[in-house]
Design a protein around this motif. Structure first.
Motif, short mmCIF file in Angstrom:
data_model
loop_
_atom_site.label_atom_id
_atom_site.label_comp_id
_atom_site.label_asym_id
_atom_site.label_seq_id
_atom_site.Cartn_x
_atom_site.Cartn_y
_atom_site.Cartn_z
N UNK A 129 1.09 -0.85 0.64
CA UNK A 129 -0.08 0.18 0.01
C UNK A 129 1.01 1.22 0.11
N UNK A 130 0.81 2.00 -0.54
CA UNK A 130 1.22 3.37 -0.74
C UNK A 130 0.96 4.12 -0.43
N UNK A 131 -0.71 4.21 -0.41
CA UNK A 131 -1.59 5.78 -0.18
C UNK A 131 -0.87 6.72 1.07
N UNK A 132 -0.52 5.41 2.63
CA UNK A 132 -0.32 6.37 3.56
C UNK A 132 1.16 7.26 3.14
N UNK A 133 2.31 6.33 2.90
CA UNK A 133 3.36 6.42 2.67
C UNK A 133 3.06 7.93 1.82
N UNK A 134 2.27 7.78 0.99
CA UNK A 134 2.45 9.06 -0.33
C UNK A 134 1.57 10.56 0.66
N UNK A 135 1.07 10.33 1.12
CA UNK A 135 0.01 11.22 1.96
C UNK A 135 1.05 12.16 3.55
N UNK A 136 1.63 11.14 3.96
CA UNK A 136 2.47 11.82 5.24
C UNK A 136 3.59 12.88 4.10
N UNK A 137 4.19 12.04 3.44
CA UNK A 137 5.39 12.72 2.04
C UNK A 137 4.45 14.57 1.95
N UNK A 138 3.38 14.50 1.26
CA UNK A 138 1.92 15.38 1.07
C UNK A 138 1.89 16.37 1.98
#
Length: 207
Positions: free
Chosen positions: A69-78
């Motif tokens: 799952x990529x969604x969480x780590x992308x959201x944290x970086x965003x």
């Protein structure tokens, strides 16, 4: 190491956030965004060597677990990139994701990328191993089709570059060249559309 040794010079303090995803942590739960260094509060490490050391230590304390799952780590970086827009507008962020799995939250990842397309952020993804990375090509909108979210919103710009290691190893180009190929253009497109000028811009005097 090769990618880090290039982009580290664009970070003044060379302290990097480092997260893991798809891991069963020491408390037995599966996390898709945990601090790679094992700290409960500080997710930053010192230099590229710090990233490698944190990864090595995590392998002894965290067991690999799916799904990918990529969604969480992308959201944290965003979130980090978004916070910078209210302060130093000259900052730009790069998230490097290294994965050996097929992304299983494709729509959630698309939604996260569409939201992040307005932010000073680029995402580099390296596919390692023999998995079917077809879905990764969808995220890397190189064929002119911008990503669309589940609500119908279209990405402002392409912020993803995906490179499968196996194809790079067969070719004549290094993984660094392949990964960083689009980064300057993504950076410039963001800065130009917001009319952000470089600091200490010197115009050559004409005689």
């Amino acid at each position: 190491m090769e990618v880090g040794e290039v982009i580290q010079f664009y970070d003044s303090d060379r302290r990097f956030p480092a997260w893991g995803f798809g891991g069963r942590t020491v408390d037995g739960t599966i996390s898709h965004c945990f601090n790679l260094n094992g700290s409960a509060s500080d997710f930053e490490v010192e230099g590229v060597e710090g990233i490698m050391a944190a990864y090595g230590n995590a392998l002894h304390n965290v067991s690999l677990a799916g799904p990918t799952l990529f969604g969480q780590v992308i959201n944290v970086a965003a979130q980090i990139a978004g916070q910078s827009t209210s302060g130093d507008r000259s900052k730009y962020f790069v998230l490097l994701i290294i994965t050996d799995g097929v992304v299983t939250d494709l729509q959630e990842t698309k939604d996260a990328l569409v939201r992040a397309s307005d932010l000073p952020l680029s995402i580099l993804i390296v596919g390692v191993g023999r998995a079917d990375f077809t879905q990764m090509e969808i995220l890397d909108a190189d064929k002119g089709h911008r990503l669309e979210s589940s609500t119908g919103r279209v990405a402002t710009r392409d912020i993803v570059q995906f490179v499968p290691m196996r194809e790079v190893q067969r070719g004549q180009i290094s993984v660094v060249q392949a990964l960083l190929e689009e980064l300057p253009g993504q950076f410039l497109s963001y800065m130009r559309c917001r009319d952000i000028k470089p600091f200490n811009l010197h115009v050559a005097e004409t005689p």
